[in-house]
Motif scaffolding. Sequence first.
Motif, PDB file in Angstrom:
ATOM      1  N   LEU A 178       1.023  -1.111  -0.038  1.00  0.00           N
ATOM      2  CA  LEU A 178       0.059   0.055   0.050  1.00  0.00           C
ATOM      3  C   LEU A 178       0.906   1.405   0.032  1.00  0.00           C
ATOM      4  CD1 LEU A 178      -2.931  -1.238   2.439  1.00  0.00           C
ATOM      5  CD2 LEU A 178      -3.132  -0.739  -0.117  1.00  0.00           C
ATOM      6  N   GLN A 179       2.040   0.924  -0.063  1.00  0.00           N
ATOM      7  CA  GLN A 179       3.198   2.503  -0.474  1.00  0.00           C
ATOM      8  C   GLN A 179       2.597   3.042  -1.481  1.00  0.00           C
ATOM      9  OE1 GLN A 179       5.280   3.969   1.333  1.00  0.00           O
ATOM     10  NE2 GLN A 179       5.957   2.600   2.961  1.00  0.00           N
ATOM     11  N   PRO A 180       2.590   4.239  -1.715  1.00  0.00           N
ATOM     12  CA  PRO A 180       2.213   4.983  -2.962  1.00  0.00           C
ATOM     13  C   PRO A 180       3.027   4.584  -4.397  1.00  0.00           C
ATOM     14  CG  PRO A 180       2.327   6.612  -1.212  1.00  0.00           C
ATOM     15  CD  PRO A 180       2.811   5.178  -0.645  1.00  0.00           C
ATOM     16  N   SER A 181       4.228   4.428  -3.818  1.00  0.00           N
ATOM     17  CA  SER A 181       5.089   3.944  -5.023  1.00  0.00           C
ATOM     18  C   SER A 181       4.781   2.675  -5.608  1.00  0.00           C
ATOM     19  CB  SER A 181       6.706   3.980  -4.367  1.00  0.00           C
ATOM     20  OG  SER A 181       6.768   3.255  -3.338  1.00  0.00           O
ATOM     21  N   VAL A 182       4.268   1.561  -4.692  1.00  0.00           N
ATOM     22  CA  VAL A 182       4.074   0.377  -5.113  1.00  0.00           C
ATOM     23  C   VAL A 182       2.626   0.531  -5.787  1.00  0.00           C
ATOM     24  CG1 VAL A 182       3.735  -2.081  -4.333  1.00  0.00           C
ATOM     25  CG2 VAL A 182       5.056  -0.600  -3.088  1.00  0.00           C
ATOM     26  N   LEU A 183       1.864   1.175  -5.304  1.00  0.00           N
ATOM     27  CA  LEU A 183       0.513   1.301  -5.854  1.00  0.00           C
ATOM     28  C   LEU A 183       0.638   1.754  -7.357  1.00  0.00           C
ATOM     29  CD1 LEU A 183      -1.841   2.650  -2.807  1.00  0.00           C
ATOM     30  CD2 LEU A 183      -1.573  -0.073  -4.065  1.00  0.00           C
ATOM     31  N   ARG A 184       1.185   2.825  -7.657  1.00  0.00           N
ATOM     32  CA  ARG A 184       1.671   3.567  -8.824  1.00  0.00           C
ATOM     33  C   ARG A 184       2.162   2.430  -9.850  1.00  0.00           C
ATOM     34  NH1 ARG A 184       3.650   9.820  -8.275  1.00  0.00           N
ATOM     35  NH2 ARG A 184       2.188  10.177  -6.560  1.00  0.00           N
ATOM     36  N   MET A 185       2.804   1.608  -9.436  1.00  0.00           N
ATOM     37  CA  MET A 185       3.747   0.517 -10.135  1.00  0.00           C
ATOM     38  C   MET A 185       2.616  -0.586 -10.460  1.00  0.00           C
ATOM     39  SD  MET A 185       7.422   0.031 -10.057  1.00  0.00           S
ATOM     40  CE  MET A 185       8.840   0.953  -9.271  1.00  0.00           C
ATOM     41  N   ILE A 186       1.964  -0.899  -9.504  1.00  0.00           N
ATOM     42  CA  ILE A 186       0.652  -1.792  -9.992  1.00  0.00           C
ATOM     43  C   ILE A 186      -0.278  -1.252 -11.106  1.00  0.00           C
ATOM     44  CG2 ILE A 186      -1.320  -3.066  -9.177  1.00  0.00           C
ATOM     45  CD1 ILE A 186       0.412  -3.297  -6.316  1.00  0.00           C
ATOM     46  N   PRO A 238      -8.363  -7.497   1.405  1.00  0.00           N
ATOM     47  CA  PRO A 238      -9.493  -6.834   0.958  1.00  0.00           C
ATOM     48  C   PRO A 238      -9.360  -5.043   0.842  1.00  0.00           C
ATOM     49  CG  PRO A 238      -9.334  -7.159   3.653  1.00  0.00           C
ATOM     50  CD  PRO A 238      -8.223  -8.076   2.693  1.00  0.00           C
ATOM     51  N   MET A 239      -8.229  -4.590   1.533  1.00  0.00           N
ATOM     52  CA  MET A 239      -7.925  -3.123   1.253  1.00  0.00           C
ATOM     53  C   MET A 239      -7.524  -3.017  -0.307  1.00  0.00           C
ATOM     54  SD  MET A 239      -6.580  -1.625   4.441  1.00  0.00           S
ATOM     55  CE  MET A 239      -5.097  -2.407   5.030  1.00  0.00           C
ATOM     56  N   VAL A 247     -12.951   5.051  -4.669  1.00  0.00           N
ATOM     57  CA  VAL A 247     -11.985   4.694  -3.620  1.00  0.00           C
ATOM     58  C   VAL A 247     -10.934   4.744  -4.082  1.00  0.00           C
ATOM     59  CG1 VAL A 247     -11.251   2.763  -2.131  1.00  0.00           C
ATOM     60  CG2 VAL A 247     -13.549   3.412  -2.120  1.00  0.00           C
ATOM     61  N   ALA A 248     -10.471   4.485  -5.116  1.00  0.00           N
ATOM     62  CA  ALA A 248      -9.205   4.548  -5.848  1.00  0.00           C
ATOM     63  C   ALA A 248      -8.759   5.819  -5.909  1.00  0.00           C
ATOM     64  CB  ALA A 248      -9.161   3.629  -7.096  1.00  0.00           C
ATOM     65  N   ALA A 249      -9.394   6.746  -6.425  1.00  0.00           N
ATOM     66  CA  ALA A 249      -9.144   8.180  -6.979  1.00  0.00           C
ATOM     67  C   ALA A 249      -8.832   8.725  -5.532  1.00  0.00           C
ATOM     68  CB  ALA A 249     -10.232   8.691  -7.362  1.00  0.00           C
ATOM     69  N   LYS A 250      -9.532   8.406  -4.321  1.00  0.00           N
ATOM     70  CA  LYS A 250      -9.099   9.078  -3.015  1.00  0.00           C
ATOM     71  C   LYS A 250      -7.757   8.357  -2.414  1.00  0.00           C
ATOM     72  CE  LYS A 250     -10.848  10.830   1.269  1.00  0.00           C
ATOM     73  NZ  LYS A 250     -11.304  12.160   1.257  1.00  0.00           N
ATOM     74  N   ALA A 251      -7.521   7.193  -2.592  1.00  0.00           N
ATOM     75  CA  ALA A 251      -6.575   6.415  -1.960  1.00  0.00           C
ATOM     76  C   ALA A 251      -5.274   6.989  -2.593  1.00  0.00           C
ATOM     77  CB  ALA A 251      -6.420   4.948  -2.282  1.00  0.00           C
ATOM     78  N   MET A 252      -5.330   7.256  -3.991  1.00  0.00           N
ATOM     79  CA  MET A 252      -4.174   7.447  -4.761  1.00  0.00           C
ATOM     80  C   MET A 252      -3.853   9.093  -4.402  1.00  0.00           C
ATOM     81  SD  MET A 252      -3.222   4.737  -6.050  1.00  0.00           S
ATOM     82  CE  MET A 252      -1.826   4.696  -7.342  1.00  0.00           C
ATOM     83  N   SER A 276      -3.832   3.459   4.138  1.00  0.00           N
ATOM     84  CA  SER A 276      -4.294   2.432   4.781  1.00  0.00           C
ATOM     85  C   SER A 276      -5.023   2.720   5.819  1.00  0.00           C
ATOM     86  CB  SER A 276      -3.007   1.345   5.444  1.00  0.00           C
ATOM     87  OG  SER A 276      -2.432   2.101   6.456  1.00  0.00           O
ATOM     88  N   ASP A 277      -4.896   4.063   6.536  1.00  0.00           N
ATOM     89  CA  ASP A 277      -6.039   4.654   7.586  1.00  0.00           C
ATOM     90  C   ASP A 277      -7.340   4.719   6.847  1.00  0.00           C
ATOM     91  OD1 ASP A 277      -4.154   4.522   9.465  1.00  0.00           O
ATOM     92  OD2 ASP A 277      -3.988   6.653   9.689  1.00  0.00           O
ATOM     93  N   TYR A 278      -7.215   5.248   5.397  1.00  0.00           N
ATOM     94  CA  TYR A 278      -8.340   5.525   4.633  1.00  0.00           C
ATOM     95  C   TYR A 278      -9.114   4.310   4.234  1.00  0.00           C
ATOM     96  CZ  TYR A 278     -11.275   6.182   0.504  1.00  0.00           C
ATOM     97  OH  TYR A 278     -12.334   6.237  -0.307  1.00  0.00           O
ATOM     98  N   LEU A 279      -8.269   3.233   3.828  1.00  0.00           N
ATOM     99  CA  LEU A 279      -8.886   2.165   3.364  1.00  0.00           C
ATOM    100  C   LEU A 279      -9.604   1.183   4.466  1.00  0.00           C
ATOM    101  CD1 LEU A 279      -6.373   0.992   0.644  1.00  0.00           C
ATOM    102  CD2 LEU A 279      -8.573   1.839   0.032  1.00  0.00           C
ATOM    103  N   LYS A 280      -9.006   1.346   5.555  1.00  0.00           N
ATOM    104  CA  LYS A 280      -9.486   0.660   7.017  1.00  0.00           C
ATOM    105  C   LYS A 280     -10.970   1.126   7.036  1.00  0.00           C
ATOM    106  CE  LYS A 280      -5.532  -0.719   9.330  1.00  0.00           C
ATOM    107  NZ  LYS A 280      -4.332   0.049   9.885  1.00  0.00           N
TER     108      LYS A 280
END
Length: 566
Positions: free
Chosen positions: A474-482, A506-507, A545-550, A559-563
């Motif tokens: 859930l690191q922003p860098s890893v999420l951008r990679m994905i 689930p998150m 959800v993705a737009a907000k998380a990113m 992770s606080d938000y996704l929880k």
Amino acid sequence: MLKGKGVSRGIGIGSILLIDQPLLEYTKKQVTDTKAEIKRLHDALNIFCEETENQANALKQTSGEKEVGILKGHIGIAKDPILLEEADKLISSGECAEAAFESICDMFINIFSSADDEITQQRATDVIDVKSGVLRILLGINDIRLSDVPHGTVLCARELTPSMLSGINKHNISAIITETGSTTSHSAILARVMEIPAVMSIPDIIITAKNGETAVVDGITGDVILSPDISQLEKYKLKCSRLIQEHKELEKFRGNPTTSADGIEYKLVCNIGKTEDVIKAMEHDGEGVGLFRTEFLFMDKNSAPTEEEQFNEYKKAALMLKGKPLIIRTLDIGGDKAIPYLGLKKEENPFMGLRAIRYCLKNRELFATQLRAILRASAFGNISIMFPMITCVEELREGKKLINHIKEQLKKKETAFNENIKIGIMTETAASVIIADLLAQEADFFSIGTNDLTGYTMAADRGNSDVSYLYSALQPSVLRMIKTIIEAGRNRNIPVGMCGEAAADPMMIPLLISFGLNEFSVSAPNVLRVRKYISEWTKQSADEVAAKAMSFATQQEISDYLKTIV
Ligand code: PEP
Ligand code: MG
């Protein structure tokens, strides 16, 4: 409350049974009739093998081939010619059978336990098991039998060996607690297969716990409570019934296709390590296999499996799947996975060394043998080939070139195979993400390996607890990679799956739905749970959800938000 490692999910409440292993003590003596002493050792080894064979047969009724394989591995150790030769030599020089066998076993135990990887270290536990078993026979001590313990027993031991567990009636065992062991210990594997809640690695538990004392064992959190009070008991009974209820509710998802709330269909397949794991995948309603970690076929052996042996395994898996997909990943060794007989050099930094596809391209014969076995098996089912740890286009091209060469050889010999077999890659390095657009032009599919991708992106070893605060998908860098990988795959119309652990988180699910992932590959017991998670999202709600998380800058905020939303 005591804290250990939860290695087998579930909650067990019951009465402690302390397993006191007898001390295997003896006085060293010089022998003169060395021939008779060698015979005494060989007789003990034969008895050990016979007993272990019987235990393996008994285990076949309660567990799978994998667990039987652990005991068969013990027989292999007891028959190991090098071990026997060295023990005989020591006896010939006048040592008694006990001392000779113990010192040779200790030598192997030291070699295996000083290895860097957990799997080789695990072999040390196997040799310890064999050593105790054979010493017990030499000393005339009876083995501990757990076959008739009363219902509601919590087994508590310093260490539980697979042979001790093999005879148990799993319906009588509420839980297991041990001082030693971890997730990859063979007894942990057995506990999971038998679906017995287990917590390992609790220091001094056999001194702290008393026979007959009530214990609550939480195999999810690793918590153990001895002599719980009424309110603690009530709390855990409630947690227990919630888990049972959760399991029942998940059954609603059995037999259904995997679809989001707005009807988008996904593939939900399983990660396996051995051919017989296909059975578990089917039992849990997996839609195929998204990752067959073939390196496990090469472990617990003294030499590489032959082409015929591999062919039989791949063919068996394909046939069991009856046309459902089977993605076979070629040998992924190096890093944390060593195979002693392959002679990998000790490297300064094995995760960045000669591992996976790099090792295979340098060891052509081994690689070609595996590819030929997979190609031949492709005539019997829906098989694809996947290369691990790709970092540049050349590696993919070279692998494909070798496949084409083998195809030509097979044609000449009129051997059947699937001419149109799909060839995909694991995207698990930062380099492969940056050039995902180029790779997507030459690969038939991508599968995202978040376990390694997280490590390589964050430059944080997955096994190093000092940097575990950085190791998160859930690191922003890893999420951008994905996100980049999935977009690259979609732009070229090739399917993109995920076989790293994050696929069952689930998150992560709404983000993956939003990014456009096609396939989730998870461990078999997670299938129904992930199908449920996917069913809870529409593309639109996932996009929000993705737009907000990113939009967040840190892993903590994400992770606080996704929880709050799962
Ligand atoms: C991964 O890296 O995410 C993966 C699935 O492969 P392994 O865990 O076997 O390295
Ligand atoms: Mg990997």
